[in-house]
Motif scaffolding. Sequence first.
Motif, mmCIF file in Angstrom:
data_model
loop_
_atom_site.group_PDB
_atom_site.id
_atom_site.type_symbol
_atom_site.label_atom_id
_atom_site.label_comp_id
_atom_site.label_asym_id
_atom_site.label_seq_id
_atom_site.Cartn_x
_atom_site.Cartn_y
_atom_site.Cartn_z
ATOM 1 N N LEU A 232 1.266 7.862 13.101
ATOM 2 C CA LEU A 232 2.577 8.035 12.250
ATOM 3 C C LEU A 232 2.554 7.141 11.140
ATOM 4 O O LEU A 232 2.242 6.011 11.305
ATOM 5 N N GLU A 233 2.749 7.507 10.002
ATOM 6 C CA GLU A 233 2.798 6.676 8.757
ATOM 7 C C GLU A 233 3.985 6.162 8.713
ATOM 8 O O GLU A 233 5.376 6.788 9.046
ATOM 9 N N LEU A 234 4.250 4.995 8.350
ATOM 10 C CA LEU A 234 5.641 4.444 8.566
ATOM 11 C C LEU A 234 5.850 3.756 7.182
ATOM 12 O O LEU A 234 5.108 3.349 6.187
ATOM 13 N N HIS B 29 12.421 -6.126 3.824
ATOM 14 C CA HIS B 29 11.389 -6.314 3.122
ATOM 15 C C HIS B 29 10.844 -7.408 4.003
ATOM 16 O O HIS B 29 10.975 -8.674 4.287
ATOM 17 N N TRP B 30 9.439 -6.935 4.612
ATOM 18 C CA TRP B 30 8.388 -7.815 5.117
ATOM 19 C C TRP B 30 7.272 -7.108 5.335
ATOM 20 O O TRP B 30 6.914 -6.040 4.888
ATOM 21 N N SER B 31 6.310 -7.926 5.305
ATOM 22 C CA SER B 31 4.819 -7.679 4.943
ATOM 23 C C SER B 31 4.023 -7.075 6.115
ATOM 24 O O SER B 31 4.283 -7.195 7.265
ATOM 25 N N ALA B 32 3.406 -5.969 5.806
ATOM 26 C CA ALA B 32 2.619 -5.258 7.016
ATOM 27 C C ALA B 32 1.655 -6.191 7.622
ATOM 28 O O ALA B 32 1.320 -5.914 8.529
ATOM 29 N N ARG B 33 1.200 -7.178 6.924
ATOM 30 C CA ARG B 33 0.288 -8.118 7.410
ATOM 31 C C ARG B 33 0.968 -8.642 8.787
ATOM 32 O O ARG B 33 0.144 -8.908 9.814
ATOM 33 N N PHE B 34 2.287 -8.796 8.952
ATOM 34 C CA PHE B 34 2.905 -9.107 10.090
ATOM 35 C C PHE B 34 3.182 -7.998 11.180
ATOM 36 O O PHE B 34 3.470 -8.178 12.260
ATOM 37 N N ALA B 35 2.812 -6.726 10.695
ATOM 38 C CA ALA B 35 3.223 -5.547 11.543
ATOM 39 C C ALA B 35 2.136 -5.301 12.349
ATOM 40 O O ALA B 35 2.302 -4.873 13.444
ATOM 41 N N GLU B 36 0.771 -5.678 11.782
ATOM 42 C CA GLU B 36 -0.218 -5.009 12.547
ATOM 43 C C GLU B 36 -0.465 -5.755 13.958
ATOM 44 O O GLU B 36 -0.326 -7.107 13.991
ATOM 45 N N GLY B 37 -0.773 -5.036 14.800
ATOM 46 C CA GLY B 37 -0.955 -5.506 16.193
ATOM 47 C C GLY B 37 0.612 -5.579 17.051
ATOM 48 O O GLY B 37 0.656 -5.846 18.143
ATOM 49 N N ALA B 38 1.554 -5.306 16.308
ATOM 50 C CA ALA B 38 2.879 -5.469 16.790
ATOM 51 C C ALA B 38 3.053 -4.312 17.848
ATOM 52 O O ALA B 38 2.524 -3.115 17.625
ATOM 53 N N ARG B 39 3.720 -4.645 19.098
ATOM 54 C CA ARG B 39 4.156 -3.468 19.918
ATOM 55 C C ARG B 39 5.582 -3.041 19.478
ATOM 56 O O ARG B 39 6.461 -3.973 19.005
ATOM 57 N N ILE C 161 1.450 -0.890 15.990
ATOM 58 C CA ILE C 161 1.316 -0.653 14.716
ATOM 59 C C ILE C 161 -0.190 -1.146 14.514
ATOM 60 O O ILE C 161 -0.480 -2.308 14.867
ATOM 61 N N LEU C 162 -1.091 -0.257 14.086
ATOM 62 C CA LEU C 162 -2.460 -0.703 13.450
ATOM 63 C C LEU C 162 -2.892 -0.675 12.326
ATOM 64 O O LEU C 162 -2.561 0.276 11.534
ATOM 65 N N PRO D 83 0.870 1.305 3.262
ATOM 66 C CA PRO D 83 0.171 2.527 3.526
ATOM 67 C C PRO D 83 -1.300 2.399 4.092
ATOM 68 O O PRO D 83 -1.750 3.359 4.344
ATOM 69 N N HIS D 84 -1.410 1.195 4.606
ATOM 70 C CA HIS D 84 -2.636 0.800 5.228
ATOM 71 C C HIS D 84 -2.531 0.585 6.735
ATOM 72 O O HIS D 84 -3.625 -0.065 7.291
ATOM 73 N N VAL D 85 -1.536 0.922 7.316
ATOM 74 C CA VAL D 85 -1.441 0.636 8.528
ATOM 75 C C VAL D 85 -0.646 2.081 9.102
ATOM 76 O O VAL D 85 -0.090 2.963 8.468
ATOM 77 N N GLU D 86 -0.647 2.261 10.515
ATOM 78 C CA GLU D 86 -0.041 3.590 11.049
ATOM 79 C C GLU D 86 0.228 3.197 12.386
ATOM 80 O O GLU D 86 -0.073 2.143 13.108
ATOM 81 N N MET D 87 1.265 4.065 13.161
ATOM 82 C CA MET D 87 1.789 3.670 14.499
ATOM 83 C C MET D 87 0.983 4.630 15.558
ATOM 84 O O MET D 87 0.980 6.043 15.305
ATOM 85 N N ARG D 88 0.401 4.093 16.468
ATOM 86 C CA ARG D 88 -0.413 4.697 17.574
ATOM 87 C C ARG D 88 0.537 4.839 18.751
ATOM 88 O O ARG D 88 1.131 4.073 19.066
#
Length: 390
Positions: free
Chosen positions: A97-99, A104-114, A128-129, A150-155
């Motif tokens: 899934l594209e998200l 307003h929050w950075s995708a840097r903090f989204a990487e690895g989130a459950r 989110i990977l 644009p550089h993360v996605e949900m598995r």
Amino acid sequence: MFCHHYLMEFAIQIDADYLVARLKALLAIPSPTGFTDETVRYTARELQRLGLEVVLTRRGAIRARRPGNARRPARGIVSHLDTLGAQVKLLKPNGRLELVSIGHWSARFAEGARVSVFSSKGTYRGSILPLKASGHTYNEEVDTQPTGWPHVEMRVDALARDRDDLVQLGIDVGDIVAVDPAPEFLDNGFIVSRHLDDKAGVATMLAALEAMQRLDVQTQVDTYWIFTIGEEVGVGASAALVADIASLVAVDNGTTAPGQNSSEFGVTLAMADQTGPFDYHLSKKLFELCGEHDIPVQKDVFRFYRSDAASAIEAGHDVRTALLAFGVDASHGYERIHLNALISIARLLVHYAASEVQIERDATETAEGLKGFTHQKMSQAEQDLTPDED
């Protein structure tokens, strides 16, 4: 019952266990902006249990009235129930899934989130990977790829090999994605979690109310305890106020980053945010109350920040505004606060609600002439040029 004069000498005892219990319960309820019904239900029931008159707007903002000796000039205290999150933008051919972000929050903090995605057929868990997540495949590209939504996605943790599988799961564009808070409450008083902005503010307001009800604190005027559902997207308190409210105190996070004067301890009194200065007289009153009651306080200015107070002013409400902040490290990321700040703010809210009305003219939205209008600090020479004609 405790009147204002007794409170001047009385150290308000905030129930820290109650505050922490409410915060844990709130963090356990997913509430990204646009998905706040259940946290509204929880908060409204708690306010009713505390004996307040609770009114909900159509979409769920809460306005709880605690009667005082007079209706006006009423005081408002506000925090927000909604948090950051994400939303499905696209069902991708690879079954991921594209998200897009909510707030307003950075995708840097989204990487690895459950996370959880709420579909028409149920709730699915996932992560989110980054697009290049495996070092065994991409080698150094794992570290050099760009950061951004644009550089993360949900598995999705279900059979989701392609877009058709996602459709079979009932997942669609626009579905809400909630990020796990992953809270830790440490014995030394530190609290680490996502979404402390602003569930910690909500818990602090509830703890102040619990103390007022337990001690039967009487107030000169009505107080409205307001909980909004759209602060993270800028609308906040735009539609939750009533005309009786003359002053609005927001409770939200501050930032302890370098170059700021906020602290994870005591009260941080914001003097300005990106929308401009807060009200001179209300901010001065809150600062002086801290001094009178031995509540630690520091002042700060936020350049890239707005709160429920800003949305109320922008919506056309002619109210005095102030902001009480609990210092947050890594705001809008994996946040850290200290219980000391929350208890300090709760104590201040009780003393503020119980304090005497200083600007009686605020009881009416407009008044003829200068009688009762406020003064700001001036030199004697300046005062001589603007004599008081009351």
